[in-house]
Design a protein around this motif. Structure first.
Motif, PDB file in Angstrom:
ATOM      1  N   LEU A 286       0.832  -1.205   0.000  1.00  0.00           N
ATOM      2  CA  LEU A 286       0.000   0.000   0.000  1.00  0.00           C
ATOM      3  C   LEU A 286       0.867   1.255   0.000  1.00  0.00           C
ATOM      4  N   ALA A 287       1.908   1.264   0.836  1.00  0.00           N
ATOM      5  CA  ALA A 287       2.764   2.445   0.953  1.00  0.00           C
ATOM      6  C   ALA A 287       3.634   2.645  -0.279  1.00  0.00           C
ATOM      7  N   ALA A 288       4.148   1.558  -0.841  1.00  0.00           N
ATOM      8  CA  ALA A 288       5.036   1.673  -1.996  1.00  0.00           C
ATOM      9  C   ALA A 288       4.319   2.291  -3.191  1.00  0.00           C
ATOM     10  N   GLN A 289       3.108   1.831  -3.445  1.00  0.00           N
ATOM     11  CA  GLN A 289       2.374   2.328  -4.608  1.00  0.00           C
ATOM     12  C   GLN A 289       1.581   3.591  -4.306  1.00  0.00           C
ATOM     13  N   GLY A 290       1.281   3.856  -3.038  1.00  0.00           N
ATOM     14  CA  GLY A 290       0.459   5.015  -2.691  1.00  0.00           C
ATOM     15  C   GLY A 290       1.245   6.273  -2.406  1.00  0.00           C
ATOM     16  N   LEU A 292       4.909   7.502  -3.996  1.00  0.00           N
ATOM     17  CA  LEU A 292       5.573   8.191  -5.113  1.00  0.00           C
ATOM     18  C   LEU A 292       4.790   8.139  -6.418  1.00  0.00           C
ATOM     19  N   PHE A 293       4.295   6.961  -6.795  1.00  0.00           N
ATOM     20  CA  PHE A 293       3.806   6.768  -8.158  1.00  0.00           C
ATOM     21  C   PHE A 293       2.614   7.636  -8.556  1.00  0.00           C
ATOM     22  N   PRO A 294       1.646   7.909  -7.681  1.00  0.00           N
ATOM     23  CA  PRO A 294       0.559   8.813  -8.095  1.00  0.00           C
ATOM     24  C   PRO A 294       1.048  10.227  -8.419  1.00  0.00           C
ATOM     25  N   LEU A 295       2.215  10.600  -7.896  1.00  0.00           N
ATOM     26  CA  LEU A 295       2.728  11.951  -8.133  1.00  0.00           C
ATOM     27  C   LEU A 295       3.187  12.165  -9.570  1.00  0.00           C
ATOM     28  N   TYR A 296       3.433  11.076 -10.305  1.00  0.00           N
ATOM     29  CA  TYR A 296       3.871  11.235 -11.693  1.00  0.00           C
ATOM     30  C   TYR A 296       2.868  12.050 -12.506  1.00  0.00           C
ATOM     31  N   ALA A 353      10.920   7.970   1.017  1.00  0.00           N
ATOM     32  CA  ALA A 353      10.503   9.088   1.871  1.00  0.00           C
ATOM     33  C   ALA A 353      11.545  10.198   1.857  1.00  0.00           C
ATOM     34  N   ALA A 354      12.824   9.816   1.949  1.00  0.00           N
ATOM     35  CA  ALA A 354      13.894  10.819   1.923  1.00  0.00           C
ATOM     36  C   ALA A 354      13.913  11.565   0.593  1.00  0.00           C
ATOM     37  N   GLY A 355      13.744  10.829  -0.502  1.00  0.00           N
ATOM     38  CA  GLY A 355      13.732  11.474  -1.814  1.00  0.00           C
ATOM     39  C   GLY A 355      12.583  12.444  -1.972  1.00  0.00           C
ATOM     40  N   LEU A 356      11.424  12.072  -1.483  1.00  0.00           N
ATOM     41  CA  LEU A 356      10.254  12.948  -1.566  1.00  0.00           C
ATOM     42  C   LEU A 356      10.452  14.222  -0.748  1.00  0.00           C
ATOM     43  N   LEU A 357      11.085  14.097   0.415  1.00  0.00           N
ATOM     44  CA  LEU A 357      11.364  15.287   1.216  1.00  0.00           C
ATOM     45  C   LEU A 357      12.392  16.190   0.529  1.00  0.00           C
ATOM     46  N   LEU A 358      13.333  15.588  -0.192  1.00  0.00           N
ATOM     47  CA  LEU A 358      14.309  16.390  -0.935  1.00  0.00           C
ATOM     48  C   LEU A 358      13.649  17.167  -2.083  1.00  0.00           C
ATOM     49  N   MET A 359      12.546  16.644  -2.590  1.00  0.00           N
ATOM     50  CA  MET A 359      11.830  17.355  -3.656  1.00  0.00           C
ATOM     51  C   MET A 359      11.101  18.585  -3.120  1.00  0.00           C
ATOM     52  N   THR A 444       3.165  14.873   2.055  1.00  0.00           N
ATOM     53  CA  THR A 444       2.143  13.857   2.318  1.00  0.00           C
ATOM     54  C   THR A 444       2.620  12.480   1.866  1.00  0.00           C
ATOM     55  N   ALA A 445       3.162  12.414   0.650  1.00  0.00           N
ATOM     56  CA  ALA A 445       3.647  11.139   0.120  1.00  0.00           C
ATOM     57  C   ALA A 445       4.827  10.612   0.932  1.00  0.00           C
TER      58      ALA A 445
END
Length: 474
Positions: A286-290, A292-296, A353-359, A444-445
């Protein structure tokens, strides 16, 4: 490792541990690439579809959600059907349905027809995707199983990340309709390879009936929930229609759980969740697909809208995520026989999670290069998380429930993507600028990925399953 009467009665190759060689995983990889590519390849073509079919914003979102919704809602049905009728038969049927719906999608004269066709695509995708983990568990043993899971997971990550690039190339040079038409020859090749290589079936559960009540109640629950999330912005989150949809989703979920508890042949055996490790595998999915991927979808809109890039230029920029997935995923297979798979998955989620925070550093004057550090770290995280995810789900389930375990894990993945897409869309629409909206989505992601990592480690803290282990019997 104990024996089980429902195991494949064909001796695997002594050196590779692969029943029938590597053609089965080629067919599986082609199918996974095709159906997960579809989830993101359409994102960069949305402006062209909107112009050509005079589609509104809500209709455009349903072009994405219609596919994701049926793909998520029917995974459990596909898994149960695989256990009942044979995973090979259900897999090939799914590929054929997917190809037929792709052909219709390409010829769609209106956005309404397109939404209906992509929904049927999702039906075919659910049938083939729900059987892939079970087929790998069926055909591969030992280190070969880890390699096969790694191939499937890496292909899944690359397909999702490469979608914007391939969508940009096809939309720019051939037109958006070819995004769907190109599925047809790939599907034909997949069916041909599957017919030749997927020949060895174990005993099927011929006495089982399909759980129609469970399928209908689960599908209705997911449809009502997603529709409520999509309608919330326009109608108001406290409006009677939206509150009614949420209430209906709750009632549907309760009905589904009651049906699954009482039926003799449930498509979701609730007793599987008594194992903490099995629950942990679903949380990870659930976490893996919910996350990063919807953000594309929203990143594609940002690149083409705010930054003015073409579909092709947009797709090229996603290579910064795609390349790390490919490189890391290719090496993770060797680790899956040495390191407990839940640790690899949790590591991947932490890196995502770290990558998303860097964005989370965009402002109105930012260029796309501000996203590069986050893209790289998130791509490495996906490379760690997705290849062992399927192995984690299969390793903690009984062999007789291989199809069900596959369907459940894929269901949680697709539900994560579908709900993430709808939820992020609601959050995105409430922000004043695209950069502000994306920054909110990134945090959020990241929270979703971080929570998933922590729960995966907690629920699997006593688990030591490796990818080559048999299903729940190691």
């Amino acid at each position: 490792m104990s024996t089980h009467p429902d195991r494949v009665r064909v001796s695997p190759d002594e050196t590779t541990g692969a029943v029938g060689g590597w053609l089965p995983v080629v067919a599986i990889a082609l199918a996974v690439f095709m159906l997960l590519l579809q989830a993101t390849v359409v994102s960069v073509a949305l402006p062209a579809i909107q112009k050509d079919l005079a589609a509104g914003r809500t209709a455009l979102q349903w072009v994405i959600d219609g596919y994701a919704l049926t793909l998520a809602a029917l995974q459990l049905v596909g898994g149960s059907a695989g256990d009942r009728f044979g995973h090979r038969n259900v897999f090939i049927t799914g590929v054929a349905v997917f190809a037929s719906a792709s052909l219709v999608s390409g010829f769609a004269p209106s956005v309404t027809v397109l939404i209906g066709a992509v929904a049927v695509q999702g039906v075919g995708g659910a049938l083939m995707f729900s059987t892939t983990l079970a087929l790998i568990a069926h055909y591969y043993r030992g280190s070969s199983r880890g390699t096969a899971f790694a191939i499937r997971g890496t292909v899944a990550g690359v397909a999702a990340a490469a979608g914007p690039l391939l969508g940009g190339v096809v939309t720019t040079w051939l037109g958006w309709r070819w995004i769907f038409w190109l599925n047809v020859p790939v599907a034909a090749a997949t069916v041909a390879i599957a017919v030749v290589s997927l020949r060895h079936e174990g005993d099927r559960e011929r006495g089982r009936r399909l759980d129609i009540g469970g399928a209908l109640s689960f599908s209705a629950t997911l449809l009502l929930l997603v529709f409520a999330l999509l309608r919330g912005n326009d109608a108001g989150w406290t409006s009677k229609p939206v509150l009614g949809l949420f209430a209906g989703a709750i009632v549907g979920l309760i009905a589904f759980l009651v049906i699954e508890h009482r039926t003799s042949d449930p498509m979701l055996d609730l007793t599987l969740f008594r194992r903490r490790e099995f629950t942990g595998a679903q949380v990870a999915a659930l976490a893996a697909q919910g996350s990063l991927f919807p953000l594309y979808i929203f990143l594609s809109l940002y690149f083409q809208g705010s930054l003015g890039y073409t579909p092709l230029q947009t797709g090229v920029r996603f290579l910064v995520i795609t390349v790390p997935i490919l490189l890391v995923g290719a090496t993770v297979g060797a680790l899956m026989d040495k390191v407990p798979v839940h640790r690899l998955v949790a590591t991947g989620l932490l890196l995502m999670a770290a990558g998303l925070l860097l964005m989370h550093r965009l402002n109105p004057t930012s260029t796309w290069t501000a996203l590069i550090p986050g893209f790289l770290v998130a791509g490495i995280g996906v490379g760690f998380a997705l290849p062992p995810l399927g192995a984690l789900a299969i390793s903690v389930a009984d062999p007789t429930h291989a199809g069900m375990a596959s369907g459940i894990n894929n269901t949680f993945q697709q539900v994560g993507f579908t709900l993430g897409l709808a939820t992020y869309g609601a959050l995105y629409a409430h922000q004043p600028t695209p950069t502000t909206a994306l920054n909110h989505l990134f945090t959020t992601a990241a929270s979703v990925a971080l929570l998933g990592a922590l729960l995966t480690l907690t629920l699997n803290r006593t688990g030591q399953a490796k990818a080559g282990d048999g299903s729940a019997d190691s």
